[in-house]
Each structure stands twice: as C-alpha cells, then as structure tokens.
Design a protein around this motif. Structure first.
Motif, PDB file in Angstrom:
ATOM      1  N   ASN A   1       0.697  -1.012   0.055  1.00 48.32           N
ATOM      2  CA  ASN A   1       0.136  -0.072  -0.082  1.00 48.32           C
ATOM      3  C   ASN A   1       0.835   1.364  -0.048  1.00 48.32           C
ATOM      4  OD1 ASN A   1      -2.396  -1.608   0.314  1.00 48.32           O
ATOM      5  ND2 ASN A   1      -2.191  -1.742   2.489  1.00 48.32           N
ATOM      6  N   GLY A   2       2.011   1.175  -0.692  1.00 46.52           N
ATOM      7  CA  GLY A   2       2.831   2.313  -0.568  1.00 46.52           C
ATOM      8  C   GLY A   2       2.315   3.281  -1.631  1.00 46.52           C
ATOM      9  N   THR A   3       2.643   4.481  -1.207  1.00 47.35           N
ATOM     10  CA  THR A   3       2.612   5.710  -2.147  1.00 47.35           C
ATOM     11  C   THR A   3       4.030   6.535  -1.941  1.00 47.35           C
ATOM     12  OG1 THR A   3       1.883   7.238  -0.008  1.00 47.35           O
ATOM     13  CG2 THR A   3       0.114   5.986  -1.439  1.00 47.35           C
ATOM     14  N   GLY A   4       3.959   7.379  -3.073  1.00 41.17           N
ATOM     15  CA  GLY A   4       5.383   8.430  -3.089  1.00 41.17           C
ATOM     16  C   GLY A   4       6.324   7.376  -3.453  1.00 41.17           C
ATOM     17  N   ASN A   5       7.445   7.841  -2.706  1.00 46.50           N
ATOM     18  CA  ASN A   5       8.807   7.049  -3.035  1.00 46.50           C
ATOM     19  C   ASN A   5       9.091   6.032  -1.991  1.00 46.50           C
ATOM     20  OD1 ASN A   5      10.328   8.441  -5.340  1.00 46.50           O
ATOM     21  ND2 ASN A   5       9.428  10.331  -4.034  1.00 46.50           N
ATOM     22  N   LEU A   6       7.964   5.603  -1.034  1.00 47.47           N
ATOM     23  CA  LEU A   6       8.310   4.518  -0.217  1.00 47.47           C
ATOM     24  C   LEU A   6       8.480   3.188  -0.816  1.00 47.47           C
ATOM     25  CD1 LEU A   6       8.181   4.140   2.978  1.00 47.47           C
ATOM     26  CD2 LEU A   6       5.904   3.332   2.608  1.00 47.47           C
TER      27      LEU A   6
END
Length: 489
Positions: free
Chosen positions: A199-204
């Motif tokens: 469930n990652g967003t951005g640069n995670l």
C-alpha cells in the motif's frame, strides 16, 4: 558529708584522715576487680581471635571437602585468538583437533539511496515489512512521520527486542544520496534481511529490497558504478563452519555448545587461508581441573598456617628484662580449650587413613615443619595430581575424608552454642559481675565515708567543747584567792 579541712575543735585534718581510711578500705577490692577485669577482657579478646581463626580454617576445609571440585574440568585452546573454550563436569577428558573455516555472521543491507533531500523528508505512506529469517517486523508509515529519520527511529523502536536496528548513511559527495542501513544481530545462514512495501505511495516503494541468493563464498553485493543509488547487501547471514577431528560442523552462532558434550567453544576468528589449505588444526584439550584442586590445597595450608600463627601469638610467653624480669604472658597461655583443640587437630593430621599409598598429608607433599606450620612440596603434589587424582579425591572428600574429619574437630568449638561461644558468654557474665561489684563497692565506700565524717565531726565537736570547758576552768582557778599563777613566779 564532708569535713572542713582542719577540725575546728581538734585541729585535725579530718578530710585527709577520712580519705586515707576510705582508700585503705577500698584499694584491695578495687585492685582485685581491676585485675579480674583486665584478665577477663584479655581472655575475651583472645578467644574472639581464636574463634575467628578457626572459622577461616573451617571455610578452607569446606572448600576442599567438595566433590564438585574434583568434577570440574579445565579446557584449553591451542590458539585463544582462534577460539576459546570452557568445560563443565559432563565433559570427558580428551584431546581434539579443531579447524575453523569461517565465522558465523549477521545480515546487513543498504537500501536504495535517496538523492533529493525533499524526497528524503517525505518518503510517502504505506506499510514497511522487514523479514529476518523467521522474524518479521511491520512498520506503518503515515503522513507527517515519513522522513528517512522517522522511519529509522520507528525501525529501532520496533526492532529493539529482535536485534534489528537501522541507521542513515549519507554520501558527502551526493552520488549515493542518503540511505537506510539495516543490521541484524541474528546470525546464521538464511537469516538475511529483506524489505517489502505494501500500500505504498510516493517513494516508499523504493525501499523494498530482497537480496540475491549468496554465492558459495557469501560474497557481498558490489557497488554498482552505473547506479550508485542501488540497494546492496553488505553482509549475508552465515553459519559458522568448523571441523572437530575431521567431522564438519555448522553453527548459526559463534558459540558451539553441543559438538562435544560438556564443552563450549567460542569462535574468535577463522584460520588463515594458508592454514586451511594446509589442513592445519588447533588443539583443544579437556582435563581434570588439577590447577583448581591445587589452588584449594594451597588455601587450606595458608588457612592452617594463619591459624597456627594466631594460636602461637595467643599462647606465647615473652621474657621481659633480665633473668629477674617477670615474663609477659599472652591472653590464652595455658588455656585448656586451645590445648585440647590443637591436640585433636595434630592427632587427626597424623592419623593414617586410606590406601594406595595415600594415607597422610605427607603423601601429598604436605609436611609439618618444626614450628608446627605446614609446607607444600609443589613438585610432589603435581605428581600426585597427575597420577593419583581419583585417589586424592577419596582421601580428601566424603564423610570419612581428611577434610570432614578435621571439620569434625573444629565444629564443636565454632558452632552456635559450642565451646567457644559458651566460654565467651561466661566471660561476658564475669565482666557484668565486675560492674555490679564495683557499684556495690562504691555504695559501701560512700556509706563508710559518710560514717567516718560523722564520727570525726562529732569527735571534733566534743574536743572543742572539752577544750572550751578546760579554758573556762583554767581561768576560774587562776582567779581564786591564794592561787599563785605560774607565770607570776
């Protein structure tokens, strides 16, 4: 009641007379009580020193009368820089050859670098899952708490108990950016760190990393010159590899406890490549703890000699001055308890017991000197320890061993309610009696002094009256008619 110096009527020094009479009455009893107090105090102190010396000696006896002392094993490594070793009572004596091919190691990975500081300040949101072998740690990353620093802190807080930690390493030249470096304390093959993001967003998601399977030598992943920000494996989790007498053994840690029963091997470093190539090994020896037994025997001798020194100082008579000088006697000269104890100890030391050429202390190389102390022939004792270790165990320990027999002679003196405690209690009662007698003497002398002052003052008053009457009669007679005064002739 006190006099007033010279008597008014008699002219006598009543105070001095009364003092002399009182001193004459109290001096003998006071001197007797002082002598009794000094003698009792001296004996009380001497018995205290004697009891303390016996207690120390008894401690040494109990330390040597311990079968576990003879069950201990000593273990030595031919190269302590390669491995150290300890052994317990379960270990059997023997010699082994050990080869250490490699140490166990832990996993350490550098995740992908982040070149842009703005990105490092807000990596995005999601769940970071870190696996180390069978251990898993889930870190929830939320807005406002998603910088590299915040992620590092969250990993350190959550992974504290499992030995997982994180740090940030920044390339000062900027080429490698800033990156999280994860370390684990869990060593062994298969315990490698891997990271996944859900469930990652951005640069995670860029922090996800699964190491490639290690090669035969567990070579770390090299830096990719074409992509300096790429993640890499700094070290793989790896089992220690060693061989004992040619039998290959692997261990997830650098402490090997089960390879040889009762023996614990702690690996310190791997052997050099040349040693491994030449099949060189390191010796490991397990034997009875002869040094520990010898050390305890030395403590026994030291305690005995210290006790003898105390007894000698408490029972000696010191000559003072010339032939006519009165000798100075120590506190326990002629003391029956001391004589009885020393006689019992000497008899027990000379009492031959056992078989197989080990019947008295002299057979161990421990002999009695002229002054009554013991001395050890170290070479002879070493020979006994080497050749007759089991017989020595039977001679010293057990219900019928020498140490138990000696302890049986000491115990009646040192135990609660024993000989020395009873004697010191009696001496304490004597000192209390001296105090009581002093109080009684003081009361009796006070009464005597009061009575003497009363009598002398009454006598002085009577003499004064008689003197006044005499003067009156003399004056009256001198004035009678026909009486010629002697001073008028």
């Amino acid at each position: 009641m006190q006099g007033l110096g010279n008597g008014i009527g008699s002219g006598l020094d009543i105070n001095s007379i009364v003092k002399a009479l009182v001193d004459a009455e109290s001096a003998p009893k006071s001197a007797q009580l002082n002598r009794l107090e000094r003698a009792t105090t001296s004996k009380f102190s001497g018995l205290g020193q004697f009891r303390s010396a016996l207690s120390e000696f008894q401690t040494a006896l109990k330390g040597l009368n311990d079968p576990a002392l003879f069950e201990k094993r000593s273990a030595t490594s031919g190269k302590p820089d390669i491995f150290s070793v300890t052994a317990d009572a379960k270990a059997s004596s023997g010699n082994f050859n050990v080869q250490v091919f490699n140490m166990a190691q832990t996993s350490k990975v550098a995740l992908a670098g982040v070149a842009d500081p703005a990105v490092a300040a807000a990596m995005g949101t999601g769940t970071l899952t870190i696996d180390v072998g069978d251990t898993q740690l889930n870190i929830d990353i939320t807005d406002g708490n998603n910088s590299l620093g915040a992620i590092r802190d969250a990993i350190n807080a959550g992974g504290k108990e499992s030995g997982l930690s994180a740090s940030i390493v920044t390339d000062p030249n900027g080429g490698g950016g800033s990156r999280l470096v994860l370390s684990s304390t869990q060593s062994g093959t298969g315990n490698d760190i891997s990271v996944s993001v859900s469930n990652g967003t951005g640069n995670l998601a860029s922090l996800a990393y699964t190491p490639d399977a290690p090669d035969a030598d567990f070579t770390p992943t090299p830096v990719n010159p074409n992509d300096p920000l790429a993640p890499r494996t700094i070290s793989y989790g790896r089992d220690a590899q060693l061989a004992i007498d040619g039998i290959n053994i692997s261990s997830a840690t650098n402490t090997v406890d089960e390879a040889i029963e009762g023996v614990s091997i702690t690996l310190k470093s791997a052997q050099s490549a040349d040693d491994i190539k030449a099949a060189n090994s390191v010796s490991l020896a397990v034997a009875e703890d002869r040094a520990g037994v010898k050390s305890q025997l030395n403590k026994f001798v030291d305690a005995y000699n210290k006790m003898m020194g105390t007894v000698t100082s408490l029972t000696k008579v010191t000559k003072v001055g010339g032939d006519d000088g009165e000798p100075l006697a120590a506190a326990l000269v002629g003391d029956a308890s001391v004589r009885s104890f020393m006689s019992a100890i000497r008899n027990e030391l000379g009492n031959a017991q056992g078989t197989d050429g080990m019947r008295i202390l002299a057979d161990l190389g421990i002999s009695t000197q002229r002054d009554g102390t013991l001395a050890i022939d170290s070479e002879r004792l070493d020979t006994v320890l080497e050749d007759n270790f089991e017989q020595l165990n039977g001679f010293l320990t057990g219900d019928n061993g020498l140490m138990a027999r000696l302890d049986g002679k000491v115990d009646p003196y040192t135990q609660t309610g024993g000989i020395l405690e009873s004697r010191t209690t009696a001496l304490q009662n004597t000192l209390s009696s001296v105090d009581d007698q002093r109080e009684q003497l003081t009361r009796r002398i006070d009464k005597l002094e009061a009575r003497l002052f009363s009598q002398f003052n009454a006598m002085d008053a009577l003499v004064g009256q008689l003197s006044g009457t005499s003067d009156y009669l003399s004056g009256a007679l001198d004035n009678l008619p026909g009486v010629v005064r002697q001073d008028r002739r």
